[in-house]
Each structure stands twice: as C-alpha cells, then as structure tokens.
Design an enzyme around this catalytic site. Structure first.
Site: not given
Length: 408
Positions: A140, A226, A255
């Site tokens: 994702f 990532d 995040k």
C-alpha cells in the site's frame, strides 16, 4: 448519550463523501495513550491514528511548539527560505543515508516525489526508457492515481480508468520474477515496504533486503523504501532499514514524523536527486513553517538519548505478551507478525470481530490485510499500558470463544 445534532447536521445529515465506513463513535479528547469519546468513556489507543500519533495525544512538547509557532508564522510558501525546513532536513540527512529532502503533506505525496525522482534520475543519466517501477503484491503506497497503480490492489483500481502506466506488481517473495525484472532495460527502481502494514504486517526477511540491495546495484536499478508506516521509531529504530544496515537510494516518510500534524518527506542521495531542478516538482503547503516546527519537535524527542531503546524494550514486552495470548488461544490466533511496535496478529476468526469486541473492552485496534489485526501503540506506551491491552485482548478472546461455543 451522544451530543445533540447541530443545526448543520440536521440540514445536511450526511454531507461527507461516502468513502469511509466509519464506526459511529466520536472522540472528543486525547491524552497520552488514551482517547475519550463524547459519552465519557476512555479507550487505550493502539491505533494511534494509523501509526500517526507516534508520541500519543497532546504531547506537551508538541503542544507548546504548536502554540509558539502559531503566534509567529504559519505559511509563506516555498517562494522563500524556511529556516525550520533547513533545520529539519539537515537533521534527517544527518541521521540517515540521505543528502536531500523534499517536504510534503502526506505519505502519498512523498511516494509521488520518490517515483518522479527515480524516473528523472534515469532521464538525466541518458536512459529515459528506464521508467518502470517494480512493486509487490500486498503493498500500500497511497490513494493517488500513481500510488494505487503502484500498489496494484484491484479493489483500489476499479472504476478509475486505465491504471497509471509504468508499474509492475510482483508476487510477494517471488525471487525468480524479481531477478528477471531487474535485468530488463526498462526498469528504473524497486519500491518496497520493509514491513507491509496494510498488506497484513508482513516483514521482508533481512536476507531478502540485503540481496535486493545487491541486485539493484548490479543492474543499475534504484531502491526506494516506503517507510511511511515503519519510520520515525515505529520499529525501535529511527527507520526500519537501519536495523540491518541496508540503505535505499530514495525513501518516503510520513505519519509519525509529524506526530499528528500532516507532514511527509522524500529523502534521496544527492546524485539521485540532482535531476530535480526548479520546475520539475513543487508543493504549496509542503514544508510550511508550522509543519517544520512540529517535525523538529518530534525529532527532539525521538532522537533524545534512550528513547529508541525504550521503544525496543516495550516492543519486547508486547511481543512476549502476544506470544502468551497466542499460546492460550490457538483457536483464535495463529501468528504474530511485524517488528517493534508495528505488530500484527493473524486471526482464525474474522478480524472485524476481534476489532469490534476489543473496542467493547476499551482497546482500539485496526484491521489489516490477510485477516490480520494491527497493534500500533504510541511510542510512549508503558509496560502497564501493554498489560492493560493484553487484559482487554484476553477478555475479547473469552467473548469470542463463548460466542463460538454458543453457535456450535
């Protein structure tokens, strides 16, 4: 009872896009690892805004930083120098492989920058045909047209026209397909999460990452990590790849780096970022003074002596506790996954049942792919908090066991 509906809610009973199947619950206050809803009930937050609230809710240092910056300067745009951005970029470079940083507002934007940086590098090196990005099943990388194409999930791609070109999604762990792809002249980069979060909290084995780095070097292919979910202390290291000493060429971060404030970054080695000259990329809000102040405040804490070691200690507590839960309830859980304070419990019962009942017991969890529940506590979690969470999970297991017995 919940709060009475406002006049706006009465006039527009559901004015939001229907893109979220939200739990009908409203939180009104957060304090450390706890959230409080509009009925006054408190919950231990092992979601942390999906790994965003790395330092919990309303951390005093972040609150004071935001107040001070709010009274000074919010936004100027990237037409001008932003001192906080220079400082934060320098600190990130000093702590990682990187020489250059581009600030964004989100992880998806950081991934977009990473993709563009990789392709632009090969273009400026005289190999414009190198544009394909190799990705992996279960990944994702965001919700933009490019990042859903990178992730390759059919459910996310459906209905949005032809997928963005230039991505090839391989099966997770298919080394033969990967080696064949790396040898092709059209491949620009490999994009991979050291630990898949959304895909079921699946870790890439250390030797696979080491071998991937070597293979990319052998074929002149860039390696992009990532670390949107795994970064900024989540695995007990500033970034997950640092535990095994494998460095990427480009990395996407978001995040936890903002501690709850929208902030992302794309980091790259100097020669890889050299082609990103004025006009090749941009952002209006990215790197704004408020975000930079808070990002620096987060690093003040995460880079403080002993902080990451404390995260690793709590991670050991959590792993040990989850192992005990697995031993006691093999009929419900079958595997513990992940690293640090990014943990997954592979379930034998529907994961939504575990998440729902845990919430009834005062513990907030979030589902992931492959019928796995994620545990993402704030990095400030204590041993006592973990014990509370295990008690709630044990109560959850008893309820689910009783329910199963009653339906047998």
């Amino acid at each position: 009872m919940g709060q009475a509906a406002t006049a706006e809610q009465t006039l527009y009973p559901n004015p939001l896009y229907g893109t979220y199947a939200r739990t009908p619950q409203t939180f009104v206050r957060g304090e450390g690892v706890w959230l409080f809803d509009d009925e006054g009930r408190r919950y231990l937050d092992f979601v942390a805004g999906i790994a965003v609230n790395a330092l919990g809710h309303c951390h005093p240092h972040l609150v004071e930083t935001m107040k001070a910056q709010a009274e000074t300067l919010w936004h100027t745009s990237n037409l001008f120098q932003i001192d906080g951005g220079q400082k934060l970029a320098a600190r990130l470079c000093a702590a990682t492989f990187a020489d250059k940083v581009f600030f964004t507002n989100s992880g998806a934007e950081a991934l977009e920058c990473a993709i563009k940086t990789a392709r632009r590098y090969h273009f400026t090196e005289g190999a414009p045909e190198r544009s394909t990005i190799i990705t992996f099943e279960g990944a994702f990388h965001g919700r933009t047209l490019a990042t859903i194409a990178a992730g390759g999930n059919p459910a996310y791609l459906e209905g949005f026209g032809p997928p963005a070109a230039g991505f090839e999604n391989l099966a997770f762990g298919d080394h033969d397909a990967l080696n064949a792809a790396l040898a092709r002249p059209d491949v620009a980069a490999v994009l991979i999460e050291p630990v898949q979060g959304e895909g079921g909290v699946r870790s890439v084995p250390d030797q696979c990452l080491i071998g991937l780095r070597e293979a990319c070097d052998r074929h002149g292919v860039l390696l992009i990590f990532d670390e949107v979910q795994t970064g900024v202390g989540r695995t007990g290291y500033l970034f997950a790849h640092q535990r095994i000493g494998v460095e990427p060429d480009i990395m996407a971060v978001a995040k936890g780096i903002g501690g709850g404030f929208p902030l992302g970054a794309c980091l790259a080695r100097e020669e890889v970022a050299a082609g990103m000259v004025p006009g090749t990329h941009g952002t209006t809000y990215g790197g704004n003074p408020m975000a930079m102040a808070i990002g620096n405040a987060v690093l003040d804490i995460v880079l403080d002596e002993g902080f990451l070691e404390s995260v690793r200690e709590r991670a050991r507590d959590l792993t040990q506790s989850l192992s005990g839960l697995l031993d006691l309830h093999p009929e419900l859980f079958e595997e513990i996954r992940g690293e640090g304070l990014l943990r997954g419990l592979k379930c034998k019962v529907p994961v939504k049942d575990v998440v729902t009942e845990a919430r009834n017991q005062g513990l907030l969890l979030v589902a992931a792919g492959d019928n796995t529940v994620r545990l993402l506590p704030p990095l400030i979690v204590t041993s006592a908090d973990i014990a509370y969470a295990m008690d709630a999970l044990e109560a959850t297991a008893r309820v689910l066991d009783d329910r199963s017995a009653a339906s047998a």
